[in-house]
Write a protein that holds these residues in place. Structure first.
Motif, PDB file in Angstrom:
ATOM      1  N   VAL A  51     -43.921  16.206 -28.051  1.00  0.00           N
ATOM      2  CA  VAL A  51     -44.587  16.578 -29.307  1.00  0.00           C
ATOM      3  C   VAL A  51     -43.833  16.100 -30.551  1.00  0.00           C
ATOM      4  CG1 VAL A  51     -45.725  18.576 -28.251  1.00  0.00           C
ATOM      5  CG2 VAL A  51     -43.558  18.896 -29.466  1.00  0.00           C
ATOM      6  N   GLN A  52     -42.691  15.466 -30.353  1.00  0.00           N
ATOM      7  CA  GLN A  52     -41.903  14.994 -31.490  1.00  0.00           C
ATOM      8  C   GLN A  52     -42.208  13.526 -31.783  1.00  0.00           C
ATOM      9  OE1 GLN A  52     -37.827  15.800 -30.441  1.00  0.00           O
ATOM     10  NE2 GLN A  52     -38.018  17.974 -30.910  1.00  0.00           N
ATOM     11  N   SER A  53     -42.716  13.278 -32.979  1.00  0.00           N
ATOM     12  CA  SER A  53     -42.986  11.907 -33.421  1.00  0.00           C
ATOM     13  C   SER A  53     -41.760  11.363 -34.141  1.00  0.00           C
ATOM     14  CB  SER A  53     -44.164  11.882 -34.388  1.00  0.00           C
ATOM     15  OG  SER A  53     -45.288  12.465 -33.799  1.00  0.00           O
ATOM     16  N   PRO A  54     -41.534  10.048 -34.052  1.00  0.00           N
ATOM     17  CA  PRO A  54     -40.428   9.459 -34.807  1.00  0.00           C
ATOM     18  C   PRO A  54     -40.551   9.782 -36.303  1.00  0.00           C
ATOM     19  CG  PRO A  54     -41.302   7.872 -33.240  1.00  0.00           C
ATOM     20  CD  PRO A  54     -42.241   9.056 -33.237  1.00  0.00           C
ATOM     21  N   ALA A  55     -39.497  10.306 -36.871  1.00  0.00           N
ATOM     22  CA  ALA A  55     -39.436  10.690 -38.286  1.00  0.00           C
ATOM     23  C   ALA A  55     -40.478  11.732 -38.677  1.00  0.00           C
ATOM     24  CB  ALA A  55     -39.555   9.463 -39.187  1.00  0.00           C
ATOM     25  N   GLY A  56     -40.980  12.492 -37.669  1.00  0.00           N
ATOM     26  CA  GLY A  56     -42.007  13.498 -37.935  1.00  0.00           C
ATOM     27  C   GLY A  56     -41.436  14.852 -38.312  1.00  0.00           C
ATOM     28  N   SER A  57     -42.325  15.743 -38.699  1.00  0.00           N
ATOM     29  CA  SER A  57     -41.902  17.069 -39.146  1.00  0.00           C
ATOM     30  C   SER A  57     -41.302  17.897 -38.016  1.00  0.00           C
ATOM     31  CB  SER A  57     -43.072  17.809 -39.787  1.00  0.00           C
ATOM     32  OG  SER A  57     -44.166  17.892 -38.894  1.00  0.00           O
ATOM     33  N   THR A  58     -41.793  17.725 -36.793  1.00  0.00           N
ATOM     34  CA  THR A  58     -41.276  18.515 -35.676  1.00  0.00           C
ATOM     35  C   THR A  58     -39.817  18.198 -35.395  1.00  0.00           C
ATOM     36  OG1 THR A  58     -43.479  18.637 -34.696  1.00  0.00           O
ATOM     37  CG2 THR A  58     -41.636  19.152 -33.256  1.00  0.00           C
ATOM     38  N   ILE A  59     -39.460  16.922 -35.372  1.00  0.00           N
ATOM     39  CA  ILE A  59     -38.072  16.569 -35.087  1.00  0.00           C
ATOM     40  C   ILE A  59     -37.148  17.043 -36.203  1.00  0.00           C
ATOM     41  CG2 ILE A  59     -38.198  14.217 -36.023  1.00  0.00           C
ATOM     42  CD1 ILE A  59     -36.164  15.300 -32.954  1.00  0.00           C
ATOM     43  N   TYR A  60     -37.636  17.039 -37.426  1.00  0.00           N
ATOM     44  CA  TYR A  60     -36.819  17.553 -38.535  1.00  0.00           C
ATOM     45  C   TYR A  60     -36.593  19.060 -38.370  1.00  0.00           C
ATOM     46  CZ  TYR A  60     -36.378  13.424 -41.474  1.00  0.00           C
ATOM     47  OH  TYR A  60     -36.008  12.209 -41.983  1.00  0.00           O
ATOM     48  N   GLY A  61     -37.645  19.782 -38.023  1.00  0.00           N
ATOM     49  CA  GLY A  61     -37.495  21.222 -37.802  1.00  0.00           C
ATOM     50  C   GLY A  61     -36.599  21.531 -36.624  1.00  0.00           C
ATOM     51  N   MET A  62     -36.759  20.785 -35.520  1.00  0.00           N
ATOM     52  CA  MET A  62     -35.919  21.008 -34.342  1.00  0.00           C
ATOM     53  C   MET A  62     -34.458  20.703 -34.644  1.00  0.00           C
ATOM     54  SD  MET A  62     -37.650  22.387 -32.023  1.00  0.00           S
ATOM     55  CE  MET A  62     -36.202  22.431 -30.986  1.00  0.00           C
TER      56      MET A  62
END
Length: 104
Positions: A51-62
Protein backbone atom coordinates in the motif's frame (compact mmCIF):
# COMPACT_ATOMS: atom_id res chain seq x y z
CA UNK A 1 -6.38 -0.12 19.89
CA UNK A 2 -8.71 2.57 21.18
CA UNK A 3 -5.66 4.72 21.86
CA UNK A 4 -4.48 4.18 18.29
CA UNK A 5 -7.87 5.27 16.94
CA UNK A 6 -7.86 8.26 19.28
CA UNK A 7 -4.36 9.28 18.19
CA UNK A 8 -5.20 8.95 14.49
CA UNK A 9 -8.39 10.93 15.03
CA UNK A 10 -6.52 13.68 16.87
CA UNK A 11 -4.13 13.86 13.93
CA UNK A 12 -7.06 14.22 11.55
CA UNK A 13 -8.52 17.01 13.65
CA UNK A 14 -5.13 18.71 13.75
CA UNK A 15 -5.13 18.63 9.96
CA UNK A 16 -8.62 20.15 9.74
CA UNK A 17 -11.09 17.27 9.73
CA UNK A 18 -14.22 17.45 11.88
CA UNK A 19 -13.86 15.23 15.00
CA UNK A 20 -16.70 12.82 14.16
CA UNK A 21 -15.43 12.23 10.62
CA UNK A 22 -11.85 11.84 11.83
CA UNK A 23 -12.88 9.19 14.37
CA UNK A 24 -14.80 7.25 11.71
CA UNK A 25 -11.94 7.40 9.22
CA UNK A 26 -9.48 6.28 11.90
CA UNK A 27 -11.64 3.35 12.94
CA UNK A 28 -12.24 2.29 9.34
CA UNK A 29 -8.49 2.46 8.67
CA UNK A 30 -7.83 -0.09 11.41
CA UNK A 31 -10.83 -2.18 10.41
CA UNK A 32 -9.75 -2.20 6.78
CA UNK A 33 -6.19 -3.19 7.64
CA UNK A 34 -7.40 -5.99 9.92
CA UNK A 35 -9.79 -7.22 7.24
CA UNK A 36 -6.98 -7.30 4.66
CA UNK A 37 -4.78 -9.38 6.97
CA UNK A 38 -7.57 -11.84 7.73
CA UNK A 39 -8.88 -12.17 4.18
CA UNK A 40 -5.60 -12.33 2.27
CA UNK A 41 -3.56 -14.40 4.70
CA UNK A 42 -0.58 -12.22 3.80
CA UNK A 43 1.95 -11.11 6.40
CA UNK A 44 1.23 -7.55 7.61
CA UNK A 45 4.67 -6.41 6.40
CA UNK A 46 3.83 -7.54 2.86
CA UNK A 47 0.52 -5.68 2.93
CA UNK A 48 2.25 -2.58 4.29
CA UNK A 49 4.69 -2.66 1.39
CA UNK A 50 1.86 -3.14 -1.10
CA UNK A 51 0.00 0.00 0.00
CA UNK A 52 3.03 2.30 0.06
CA UNK A 53 3.61 4.31 -3.11
CA UNK A 54 7.01 5.85 -3.87
CA UNK A 55 7.09 9.30 -2.24
CA UNK A 56 3.46 8.79 -1.16
CA UNK A 57 1.67 9.88 1.98
CA UNK A 58 1.60 6.37 3.48
CA UNK A 59 5.37 5.93 3.45
CA UNK A 60 5.81 9.37 5.00
CA UNK A 61 3.37 8.49 7.78
CA UNK A 62 4.97 5.08 8.35
CA UNK A 63 8.39 6.67 8.55
CA UNK A 64 7.19 8.88 11.41
CA UNK A 65 5.64 5.92 13.22
CA UNK A 66 8.78 3.85 12.86
CA UNK A 67 11.02 6.74 13.96
CA UNK A 68 8.94 6.91 17.12
CA UNK A 69 9.34 3.19 17.79
CA UNK A 70 5.69 2.22 17.30
CA UNK A 71 6.40 -1.49 16.80
CA UNK A 72 8.69 -1.65 19.83
CA UNK A 73 6.08 0.12 21.96
CA UNK A 74 3.39 -2.34 20.85
CA UNK A 75 5.63 -5.33 21.62
CA UNK A 76 6.35 -3.87 25.07
CA UNK A 77 2.63 -3.27 25.68
CA UNK A 78 1.77 -6.89 24.84
CA UNK A 79 4.61 -8.12 27.05
CA UNK A 80 3.50 -5.94 29.99
CA UNK A 81 -0.14 -7.01 29.65
CA UNK A 82 0.78 -10.70 29.37
CA UNK A 83 3.05 -10.55 32.42
CA UNK A 84 0.38 -8.73 34.42
CA UNK A 85 -2.24 -11.25 33.31
CA UNK A 86 0.01 -14.12 34.39
CA UNK A 87 0.63 -12.49 37.76
CA UNK A 88 -3.05 -11.90 38.46
CA UNK A 89 -3.96 -15.33 37.06
CA UNK A 90 -1.46 -17.04 39.34
CA UNK A 91 -3.08 -15.29 42.29
CA UNK A 92 -6.61 -16.35 41.32
CA UNK A 93 -6.20 -19.82 39.82
CA UNK A 94 -4.16 -22.63 41.29
CA UNK A 95 -1.15 -23.80 39.21
CA UNK A 96 -2.82 -27.03 38.08
CA UNK A 97 -6.25 -25.57 37.37
CA UNK A 98 -8.18 -27.04 34.46
CA UNK A 99 -8.79 -23.48 33.24
CA UNK A 100 -5.13 -22.60 32.68
CA UNK A 101 -3.51 -22.84 29.23
CA UNK A 102 -6.72 -23.51 27.34
CA UNK A 103 -6.85 -23.18 23.57
CA UNK A 104 -8.89 -20.41 21.97
Amino acid sequence: MFSVIEGLADGGVKMGLPRDLSIKLSAYSLLGAAKMVLETGKHPAVLKEEVQSPAGSTIYGMHELEKGGLKAHLVSAVEAAALRSKTTGDQVLPRQSMYRNTEL
